[in-house]
Design an enzyme around this catalytic site. Structure first.
Site, short mmCIF file in Angstrom:
data_model
loop_
_atom_site.label_atom_id
_atom_site.label_comp_id
_atom_site.label_asym_id
_atom_site.label_seq_id
_atom_site.Cartn_x
_atom_site.Cartn_y
_atom_site.Cartn_z
N ASP A 99 -22.29 44.41 26.55
CA ASP A 99 -23.38 45.30 27.10
C ASP A 99 -23.66 46.48 25.99
O ASP A 99 -23.17 46.45 25.05
CB ASP A 99 -22.54 46.18 28.28
CG ASP A 99 -23.51 46.60 29.27
OD1 ASP A 99 -24.74 46.69 29.15
OD2 ASP A 99 -22.74 47.31 30.29
N ASP A 100 -24.91 47.26 26.30
CA ASP A 100 -25.11 48.26 25.46
C ASP A 100 -24.24 49.43 25.19
O ASP A 100 -24.01 50.06 24.33
CB ASP A 100 -26.50 48.65 25.74
CG ASP A 100 -26.68 48.92 27.27
OD1 ASP A 100 -25.94 48.99 28.14
OD2 ASP A 100 -27.81 49.95 27.53
N ASP A 103 -19.83 53.70 29.77
CA ASP A 103 -20.02 54.98 30.32
C ASP A 103 -18.57 55.56 31.11
O ASP A 103 -17.68 55.73 30.60
CB ASP A 103 -21.19 55.31 31.11
CG ASP A 103 -21.49 56.88 31.20
OD1 ASP A 103 -20.62 57.53 31.37
OD2 ASP A 103 -22.70 57.07 31.38
#
Length: 165
Positions: A99-100, A103
């Site tokens: 994933d980028d 969070d």
């Protein structure tokens, strides 16, 4: 929004460099037989990592958590992982999740539950989600909003003394 105190704009060049750096780290942790990209943000780094590590079997898991730009809404799994990928683990093969960004970790938890033995990698990590990730490149503070290159365009920014960021 007071939740986002800082902004971190990332250019295409920087994102490519960071994704290649992730591939270097993953090369040492591999080899991997398949990659699962978390859409949409994980598609670009997954493509770069797949190229660098010569992984040809790629799947997506589609999870949505942002109902509009910066507001996190309810998590929805809209496409799960193909049974062929899940079955790789039973044959002793290694799966990489990409994933980028991690969070809050909410999306990461959902995907980890689908593939608990997979290696989880992100380009960027925030403190709340960091414990869920095995490999990442850059940690940013929880109150930072990352502007990815696919979400931005080049435009003029006034100097700081004139009210720019």
């Amino acid at each position: 929004d007071e939740k986002w105190q800082k902004s971190f704009p990332v250019s295409w060049d920087q994102f490519h460099r960071d994704s290649r750096a992730l591939a270097w780290r993953l090369h040492e942790a591999g080899p991997f037989d398949a990659i699962v990209a978390i859409t949409r943000g994980g598609l670009v780094p997954a493509a770069i990592v797949a190229r660098e590590l010569n992984v040809r079997m790629i799947d997506t898991v589609c999870v949505t958590s942002y109902d509009n730009e910066k507001n996190q809404g309810a998590l929805k799994l809209i496409k799960t992982i193909a049974p062929e990928i899940v079955a790789l683990r039973e044959r002793g093969k290694r799966v990489l999740i990409v994933d980028d960004l991690v969070d809050t970790g909410n999306t990461a938890r959902v995907v980890r539950d689908l593939l608990p033995a997979a290696h989880f990698a992100t380009v960027y990590a925030k403190p709340m989600g960091r414990p869920l990730v095995d490999t990442f490149i850059t940690e940013v503070s929880q109150d930072t909003w990352i502007y990815f290159p696919w979400d931005t365009a080049l435009s003029y920014v006034p100097p700081i003394r004139e009210g720019g960021d």
